[in-house]
Enzyme design. Structure first.
Site, PDB file in Angstrom:
ATOM      1  N   LYS A 173      42.948  30.370  30.539  1.00  0.00           N
ATOM      2  CA  LYS A 173      42.238  31.101  29.482  1.00  0.00           C
ATOM      3  C   LYS A 173      42.227  32.564  29.911  1.00  0.00           C
ATOM      4  O   LYS A 173      41.427  32.984  30.742  1.00  0.00           O
ATOM      5  CB  LYS A 173      40.817  30.558  29.376  1.00  0.00           C
ATOM      6  CG  LYS A 173      40.097  30.815  28.068  1.00  0.00           C
ATOM      7  CD  LYS A 173      40.095  32.251  27.620  1.00  0.00           C
ATOM      8  CE  LYS A 173      38.761  32.908  27.675  1.00  0.00           C
ATOM      9  NZ  LYS A 173      38.843  34.316  27.266  1.00  0.00           N
ATOM     10  N   GLU A 248      34.965  33.487  41.664  1.00  0.00           N
ATOM     11  CA  GLU A 248      35.343  34.774  42.261  1.00  0.00           C
ATOM     12  C   GLU A 248      34.692  35.833  41.393  1.00  0.00           C
ATOM     13  O   GLU A 248      35.131  36.070  40.270  1.00  0.00           O
ATOM     14  CB  GLU A 248      36.863  34.960  42.215  1.00  0.00           C
ATOM     15  CG  GLU A 248      37.655  33.927  42.978  1.00  0.00           C
ATOM     16  CD  GLU A 248      37.650  34.163  44.465  1.00  0.00           C
ATOM     17  OE1 GLU A 248      37.002  35.122  44.925  1.00  0.00           O
ATOM     18  OE2 GLU A 248      38.290  33.384  45.173  1.00  0.00           O
ATOM     19  N   CYS A 282      37.969  44.173  41.607  1.00  0.00           N
ATOM     20  CA  CYS A 282      36.753  43.519  42.111  1.00  0.00           C
ATOM     21  C   CYS A 282      36.432  43.989  43.520  1.00  0.00           C
ATOM     22  O   CYS A 282      35.276  44.123  43.891  1.00  0.00           O
ATOM     23  CB  CYS A 282      36.927  42.021  42.083  1.00  0.00           C
ATOM     24  SG  CYS A 282      38.438  41.494  42.893  1.00  0.00           S
ATOM     25  N   GLU A 380      27.877  47.357  39.919  1.00  0.00           N
ATOM     26  CA  GLU A 380      29.337  47.408  39.843  1.00  0.00           C
ATOM     27  C   GLU A 380      29.721  48.200  38.585  1.00  0.00           C
ATOM     28  O   GLU A 380      29.351  47.824  37.473  1.00  0.00           O
ATOM     29  CB  GLU A 380      29.907  45.991  39.739  1.00  0.00           C
ATOM     30  CG  GLU A 380      31.426  45.979  39.744  1.00  0.00           C
ATOM     31  CD  GLU A 380      32.014  44.581  39.556  1.00  0.00           C
ATOM     32  OE1 GLU A 380      31.519  43.829  38.710  1.00  0.00           O
ATOM     33  OE2 GLU A 380      32.992  44.275  40.266  1.00  0.00           O
TER      34      GLU A 380
HETATM   35  P1  NAD Z   1      34.010  38.544  32.336  1.00  0.00           P
HETATM   36  O1  NAD Z   1      33.143  37.739  33.234  1.00  0.00           O
HETATM   37  O2  NAD Z   1      33.405  39.204  31.182  1.00  0.00           O
HETATM   38  O3  NAD Z   1      35.190  37.622  31.750  1.00  0.00           O
HETATM   39  C1  NAD Z   1      36.027  36.860  32.595  1.00  0.00           C
HETATM   40  C2  NAD Z   1      36.626  35.721  31.781  1.00  0.00           C
HETATM   41  O4  NAD Z   1      35.591  34.823  31.419  1.00  0.00           O
HETATM   42  C3  NAD Z   1      37.281  36.163  30.479  1.00  0.00           C
HETATM   43  O5  NAD Z   1      38.451  35.397  30.257  1.00  0.00           O
HETATM   44  C4  NAD Z   1      36.216  35.840  29.458  1.00  0.00           C
HETATM   45  O6  NAD Z   1      36.734  35.633  28.166  1.00  0.00           O
HETATM   46  C5  NAD Z   1      35.628  34.566  30.027  1.00  0.00           C
HETATM   47  N1  NAD Z   1      34.273  34.230  29.572  1.00  0.00           N
HETATM   48  C6  NAD Z   1      33.359  35.058  29.000  1.00  0.00           C
HETATM   49  N2  NAD Z   1      32.238  34.372  28.710  1.00  0.00           N
HETATM   50  C7  NAD Z   1      32.434  33.101  29.102  1.00  0.00           C
HETATM   51  C8  NAD Z   1      31.628  31.913  29.091  1.00  0.00           C
HETATM   52  N3  NAD Z   1      30.402  31.913  28.597  1.00  0.00           N
HETATM   53  N4  NAD Z   1      32.153  30.776  29.606  1.00  0.00           N
HETATM   54  C9  NAD Z   1      33.385  30.772  30.135  1.00  0.00           C
HETATM   55  N5  NAD Z   1      34.191  31.852  30.176  1.00  0.00           N
HETATM   56  C10 NAD Z   1      33.730  33.012  29.675  1.00  0.00           C
HETATM   57  O7  NAD Z   1      34.767  39.561  33.304  1.00  0.00           O
HETATM   58  P2  NAD Z   1      35.777  40.734  32.900  1.00  0.00           P
HETATM   59  O8  NAD Z   1      34.978  41.819  32.257  1.00  0.00           O
HETATM   60  O9  NAD Z   1      36.953  40.163  32.190  1.00  0.00           O
HETATM   61  O10 NAD Z   1      36.270  41.186  34.349  1.00  0.00           O
HETATM   62  C11 NAD Z   1      35.564  42.038  35.162  1.00  0.00           C
HETATM   63  C12 NAD Z   1      34.755  41.287  36.203  1.00  0.00           C
HETATM   64  O11 NAD Z   1      35.588  40.396  36.946  1.00  0.00           O
HETATM   65  C13 NAD Z   1      34.141  42.220  37.240  1.00  0.00           C
HETATM   66  O12 NAD Z   1      32.817  41.840  37.493  1.00  0.00           O
HETATM   67  C14 NAD Z   1      34.993  41.973  38.481  1.00  0.00           C
HETATM   68  O13 NAD Z   1      34.376  42.258  39.697  1.00  0.00           O
HETATM   69  C15 NAD Z   1      35.324  40.538  38.341  1.00  0.00           C
HETATM   70  N6  NAD Z   1      36.503  40.225  39.145  1.00  0.00           N
HETATM   71  C16 NAD Z   1      36.355  39.497  40.306  1.00  0.00           C
HETATM   72  C17 NAD Z   1      37.457  39.225  41.105  1.00  0.00           C
HETATM   73  C18 NAD Z   1      37.337  38.423  42.377  1.00  0.00           C
HETATM   74  O14 NAD Z   1      38.351  37.944  42.884  1.00  0.00           O
HETATM   75  N7  NAD Z   1      36.159  38.251  42.924  1.00  0.00           N
HETATM   76  C19 NAD Z   1      38.710  39.696  40.717  1.00  0.00           C
HETATM   77  C20 NAD Z   1      38.822  40.436  39.536  1.00  0.00           C
HETATM   78  C21 NAD Z   1      37.706  40.683  38.761  1.00  0.00           C
END
Ligand code: NAD
Length: 476
Positions: A173, A248, A282, A380
């Site tokens: 997804k 993550e 991240c 963040e």
């Molecule tokens: P997000 O949490 O908004 O979305 C991540 C994914 O989850 C997307 O595909 C989104 O559509 C989906 N999603 C949203 N709501 C959901 C729900 N209720 N249930 C299941 N899935 C859902 O994050 P983002 O804005 O896309 O990315 C940025 C964030 O990701 C930052 O906080 C960053 O630190 C984190 N990140 C972490 C790592 C790591 O390895 N730790 C790597 C990259 C990014």
């Protein structure tokens, strides 16, 4: 360019016919309209994944053959690298050279886990009594891989490569902002010969498709990369089906420069740590801790070099700072910058920018005189914004480094190796870089402590998340 759902090795629109726009953040133009999956589409994909998992073809496939399929996919990705990288830059806004680094890692990750597929053995165990007792590794089942928009293909590969190596069908997804390279990958997997249902892509909303996968009893494991906030909700949603999860999550990583560091390298590392990927990383080194004895020199050099990092066309080979992923993200980053201007001292950037009169760009921004308690230090930002915090001595450096809810990554710059190791041990984070920053390898585990989540992507250890250990007792 593919823009439909990829279910059971076939392309189909959403059952509702609904679509959503994918925007190029550097030009504000609509690239395409992608299918918006419905709960019915989630059902179809889960059913296809389960049918694949239980099929004779999948169950009887030699592990080595699964490995060969992954290596074939790695080769095809390499062959199609130019097209895939263009797509990655188009929907994400990152400079083309970064897309190349990311997609190359995705290919290497497939190759790495292709090598692991036939090496997931168990062990024989010396128990009391007349028994032969051994363990065997079995796939956990159907996996949902939910990924964010910052490294759309690479982070998906961190999920699908180990899952498939372990024998788990996976449904990816992608984030709504950046669905195009996961769809390109679907075509590659099909061409590599992956059986129907083993690799599928559902584009659509987080609350429908993402949460739909998390709550579905037919999905055995969720591997999630995204924000801490969504991760917490996901953990709650996963409870009813006792789903295995890997999270993550976010970070606010400390990058610590000591007075005895090679300052030139440290400054370069600090800039790479925050401005690579436009700070939408991240593990970004977003809190720069600088020992007071070298503070002025470091800040002066940082500010001078940041001023030269002008946002540019992501497709130009000279561009080092691309567009942030969306208007919404640009607004969020700018609101942090406004908060920072009230609390700390702005020494570089601080504004939105445009290229050819368009796009969601943000200047390379640096705040000096930052301290814990400020919004720009505690939260963040996920954009090209660095906060510089001064400290005196090792103890204060460690204390400040750990003064965060997160624990994803960290950097240490010193020429005193004993000091470096001591601090590496004291920092509560999943990765510590010493005299370097932002390096990754398919073989090196990556993941968080504290609010940065749990479980690991990459390395041998990630395979644990996709396998069960079955213990078999034989009476002798
Ligand atoms: P997000 O949490 O908004 O979305 C991540 C994914 O989850 C997307 O595909 C989104 O559509 C989906 N999603 C949203 N709501 C959901 C729900 N209720 N249930 C299941 N899935 C859902 O994050 P983002 O804005 O896309 O990315 C940025 C964030 O990701 C930052 O906080 C960053 O630190 C984190 N990140 C972490 C790592 C790591 O390895 N730790 C790597 C990259 C990014």
């Amino acid at each position: 360019m593919k823009n439909d759902l990829f279910i059971n090795n076939e392309w189909s629109p959403a059952s509702s016919g609904d679509r959503f726009e994918v925007i190029n953040p550097a030009t504000e133009e609509v690239i395409t309209e992608v299918a918006s999956a419905t709960p019915d589409d989630v059902e179809r994909a889960v059913a296809a994944a389960r049918a694949c998992f239980e099929s004779d073809e999948w169950q009887n496939m030699d592990a080595r053959q699964r490995g060969k399929l992954l290596v074939k996919a790695a080769d095809l990705l390499k062959e199609r690298m130019n097209d895939v990288c263009e797509l990655e830059t188009l929907h994400n806004g990152k400079p083309l050279f970064e897309s190349r680094i990311d997609a190359s890692m995705a290919s290497e990750t497939l190759r790495y886990y292709g090598g692991w597929a036939d090496k997931l053995g168990g062990e024989t165990i010396p128990v009391n009594g007349p028994f032969l007792t051994f363990t065997q590794r079995e796939p956990v089942g159907v996996v949902g891989g939910i990924v964010p928009w910052n490294f759309p293909l690479n982070l998906a590969a961190w999920k699908f490569a180990p899952a498939l190596a372990a024998g788990c069908p996976i449904i990816i997804k992608p984030a709504s902002e950046t669905p195009l390279t996961a769809l390109a990958m679907a075509e590659i997997m099909k061409d590599a010969g992956m059986p129907a249902g083993a690799f599928q892509v559902l584009t659509g909303g987080g609350s429908t498709v993402g949460a739909g996968l998390v709550k579905h009893p037919g999905v055995d494991k969720i591997s999630f990369t995204g924000s801490t906030e969504v991760g917490k909700g996901l953990m709650r949603d996963a409870a009813d089906t006792l789903k295995r999860i890997t999270l993550e999550l976010g970070g606010k990583s400390p990058n610590i420069i000591f007075g005895d560091a090679d300052i030139k390298s440290a400054v370069r590392g600090a800039l790479n740590g925050i401005f690579y990927g436009k700070g939408e990383v991240c593990a970004a080194g977003s809190r720069l801790l600088v020992e007071r004895s070298v503070h002025d020199q470091v800040v002066e050099e940082l500010a001078a070099r940041a001023a030269r990092m002008v946002p540019g066309d992501p497709f130009s080979k000279d561009t080092r700072l691309g567009a942030v992923v969306s208007k919404k993200q640009q607004e969020s980053v700018l609101s942090y910058i406004e908060a920072g201007k009230k609390e700390a001292e702005l020494v570089a950037g601080g504004n939105a920018a445009q290229v050819n009169g368009k796009g969601y760009f943000v200047e390379a921004t640096i705040f000096d005189q930052a301290t814990p308690g400020m919004k720009i230090v505690d939260e963040e930002i996920f954009g090209p914004v660095l906060s510089v915090i001064s400290f005196d001595g090792v103890e204060e450096g460690i204390e400040l480094a750990n003064k965060t809810q997160y624990g994803l990554a960290s950097g240490i710059w010193t020429q005193d190796i004993k000091k470096a190791f001591r601090i590496a041990k004291a920092i509560k984070a999943g990765t510590v870089w010493i005299n370097t920053y932002n390096f990754y390898d398919p073989a090196a585990p990556f993941g968080g402590y504290k609010a940065s989540g749990f479980g690991r992507d990459l390395g041998r250890v990630a395979l644990e998340g996709y396998t069960e250990h079955k213990t078999v007792w034989v009476s002798l």
